[in-house]
Scaffold this motif. Structure first.
Motif, PDB file in Angstrom:
ATOM      1  N   LEU A   1       4.839  10.690   2.927  1.00  0.00           N
ATOM      2  CA  LEU A   1       4.638   9.529   2.065  1.00  0.00           C
ATOM      3  C   LEU A   1       5.013   8.282   2.857  1.00  0.00           C
ATOM      4  CD1 LEU A   1       4.260   8.113  -0.746  1.00  0.00           C
ATOM      5  CD2 LEU A   1       6.716   8.527  -1.097  1.00  0.00           C
ATOM      6  N   TYR A   2       4.142   7.296   2.827  1.00  0.00           N
ATOM      7  CA  TYR A   2       4.413   6.010   3.467  1.00  0.00           C
ATOM      8  C   TYR A   2       4.101   4.917   2.453  1.00  0.00           C
ATOM      9  CZ  TYR A   2       3.789   1.947   6.530  1.00  0.00           C
ATOM     10  OH  TYR A   2       3.872   0.701   7.108  1.00  0.00           O
ATOM     11  N   ALA A   3       5.011   3.980   2.264  1.00  0.00           N
ATOM     12  CA  ALA A   3       4.788   2.892   1.316  1.00  0.00           C
ATOM     13  C   ALA A   3       5.363   1.603   1.882  1.00  0.00           C
ATOM     14  CB  ALA A   3       5.444   3.202  -0.028  1.00  0.00           C
ATOM     15  N   THR A   4       4.676   0.496   1.629  1.00  0.00           N
ATOM     16  CA  THR A   4       5.180  -0.813   2.033  1.00  0.00           C
ATOM     17  C   THR A   4       4.850  -1.827   0.948  1.00  0.00           C
ATOM     18  OG1 THR A   4       5.163  -2.497   3.768  1.00  0.00           O
ATOM     19  CG2 THR A   4       3.086  -1.361   3.346  1.00  0.00           C
ATOM     20  N   TYR A   5       5.752  -2.790   0.763  1.00  0.00           N
ATOM     21  CA  TYR A   5       5.606  -3.771  -0.318  1.00  0.00           C
ATOM     22  C   TYR A   5       6.097  -5.125   0.163  1.00  0.00           C
ATOM     23  CZ  TYR A   5       6.316  -6.083  -4.813  1.00  0.00           C
ATOM     24  OH  TYR A   5       6.278  -6.967  -5.867  1.00  0.00           O
TER      25      TYR A   5
ATOM     26  N   ASN B   1       0.833  -1.192   0.000  1.00  0.00           N
ATOM     27  CA  ASN B   1       0.000   0.000   0.000  1.00  0.00           C
ATOM     28  C   ASN B   1       0.869   1.243   0.000  1.00  0.00           C
ATOM     29  OD1 ASN B   1       0.227   1.104   2.898  1.00  0.00           O
ATOM     30  ND2 ASN B   1      -0.387  -1.026   3.294  1.00  0.00           N
ATOM     31  N   VAL B   2       0.275   2.325  -0.460  1.00  0.00           N
ATOM     32  CA  VAL B   2       0.919   3.637  -0.485  1.00  0.00           C
ATOM     33  C   VAL B   2      -0.056   4.620   0.131  1.00  0.00           C
ATOM     34  CG1 VAL B   2       1.889   5.476  -1.907  1.00  0.00           C
ATOM     35  CG2 VAL B   2       2.227   3.075  -2.565  1.00  0.00           C
ATOM     36  N   SER B   3       0.416   5.484   1.003  1.00  0.00           N
ATOM     37  CA  SER B   3      -0.466   6.477   1.620  1.00  0.00           C
ATOM     38  C   SER B   3       0.202   7.849   1.622  1.00  0.00           C
ATOM     39  CB  SER B   3      -0.838   6.072   3.054  1.00  0.00           C
ATOM     40  OG  SER B   3       0.308   6.070   3.876  1.00  0.00           O
ATOM     41  N   ILE B   4      -0.636   8.840   1.479  1.00  0.00           N
ATOM     42  CA  ILE B   4      -0.234  10.232   1.610  1.00  0.00           C
ATOM     43  C   ILE B   4      -0.991  10.795   2.804  1.00  0.00           C
ATOM     44  CG2 ILE B   4      -0.145  12.517   0.546  1.00  0.00           C
ATOM     45  CD1 ILE B   4       1.608  10.517  -0.859  1.00  0.00           C
ATOM     46  N   SER B   5      -0.262  11.319   3.781  1.00  0.00           N
ATOM     47  CA  SER B   5      -0.911  11.800   4.998  1.00  0.00           C
ATOM     48  C   SER B   5      -0.567  13.256   5.264  1.00  0.00           C
ATOM     49  CB  SER B   5      -0.486  10.950   6.210  1.00  0.00           C
ATOM     50  OG  SER B   5       0.884  11.164   6.510  1.00  0.00           O
ATOM     51  N   TYR B   6      -1.428  13.888   6.027  1.00  0.00           N
ATOM     52  CA  TYR B   6      -1.163  15.240   6.526  1.00  0.00           C
ATOM     53  C   TYR B   6      -1.448  15.238   8.016  1.00  0.00           C
ATOM     54  CZ  TYR B   6      -1.327  20.224   7.414  1.00  0.00           C
ATOM     55  OH  TYR B   6      -1.088  21.477   7.933  1.00  0.00           O
TER      56      TYR B   6
END
Length: 294
Positions: free
Chosen positions: A74-78, A38-43
């Protein structure tokens, strides 16, 4: 399943001086599965106008009165395999003070610092999985490195109260135990050690988390701690105005919520607050995130 949708979004801010801290660990007890992620964009936004100093809590932030921190991250995990994940985080931080113009002019300071902070990369390995029928236990180990990516400054005397980082390259090792029931309830605990450069004290971190994970909803509450193994106190013996060298301890509580909204997209939100600390701002913060799973 929710383990393929899990975000664990990071409100990454700074460590090592009067400032707030990572709201939670980048490592969770869920694995992505081979080829999934998943990939997330957070504030996130955090604010404080009280500081945990030694020997007591102080009203008002020195020089700046109060500090507002915001972070776009930016947070991403695979999942490289079913047992091996890679995790990446990258934040852009803005720190704003509330010093008067007269104070700024007299000290030649500014009320704002912003920029790309530190990139973090972790490799997470799950060598042990125990199935008990209606429940399961995972034992996970993770190794990671965090290193400065932006050209921010960390050694500006009292101006560094609103610095966005400590320019430390930190190597971390984390162990996680994750117990999950088929009903969706879970509990996880983790403990980690951090070896830091740039005179930043080494530290230990821990996190306890209770939650519920199902196909349409995810929620957890957590308790996070950090304890520095060395360092000095702000304005205490041995302090020479270099804020990254200070001893930073904290206890933080928080919660996270997530729900899918359309196909592979979901939204998340959360809240956190410091309940104890040393050489750190007494911050309360919130975050929101857009999450894409694949």
């Amino acid at each position: 399943m929710i383990k393929k949708q899990l975000l664990i979004v990071i409100a990454v801010t700074t460590l090592g001086y009067v400032n707030t801290v990572q709201s939670q660990s980048p490592i969770s007890g869920f694995m992505q599965g081979k080829g999934k992620g998943n990939v997330s964009i957070s504030y996130s936004s955090e604010k404080y106008d009280e500081v945990y100093l030694v020997p007591e809590e102080v009203d008002g932030v020195p020089v700046f009165n109060e500090v507002q921190l915001s972070s776009a991250s930016l947070y991403a995990t695979y999942g490289i395999t079913d047992q091996l994940d890679v995790v990446l985080t990258l934040p852009y931080i803005t720190a704003k003070g509330d010093a008067s113009q007269d104070v700024l002019n007299n000290l030649n300071f500014e009320n704002k610092r912003s920029g790309v902070q530190d990139v973090s990369v972790f490799v997470k390995y799950n060598p042990f999985y125990f199935d008990y029928g209606s429940s399961s236990l995972r034992l996970i180990g993770a190794l990671g490195i965090k290193t400065p990516l932006g050209n921010y400054k960390e050694n500006e005397g009292l101006q560094s109260i609103i610095a966005i980082g400590n320019r430390s390259t930190t190597v971390s090792a984390i162990g996680v135990a994750m117990f999950k029931m088929n009903s969706g309830f879970f509990a996880s605990g983790q403990f980690g050690g951090n070896l830091a450069s740039n005179d930043v004290p080494n530290s230990y971190t821990s996190e306890l988390k209770l939650g519920y994970a199902a196909s349409k909803i995810y929620g957890d509450v957590y308790l996070a701690n950090q304890t520095s193994t060395s360092g000095v106190d702000i304005l205490g013996e041995g302090f020479e105005g270099f804020f990254p060298a200070t001893k930073v301890n904290y206890t933080k509580i928080g919660l996270n919520l997530y729900t899918p909204i359309y196909q592979d997209f979901g939204i998340a939100g959360g809240f956190s607050t410091l309940v104890a600390g040393r050489n750190i701002g007494k911050a309360t913060g919130v975050y929101g995130a857009l999450v894409y799973k694949f």
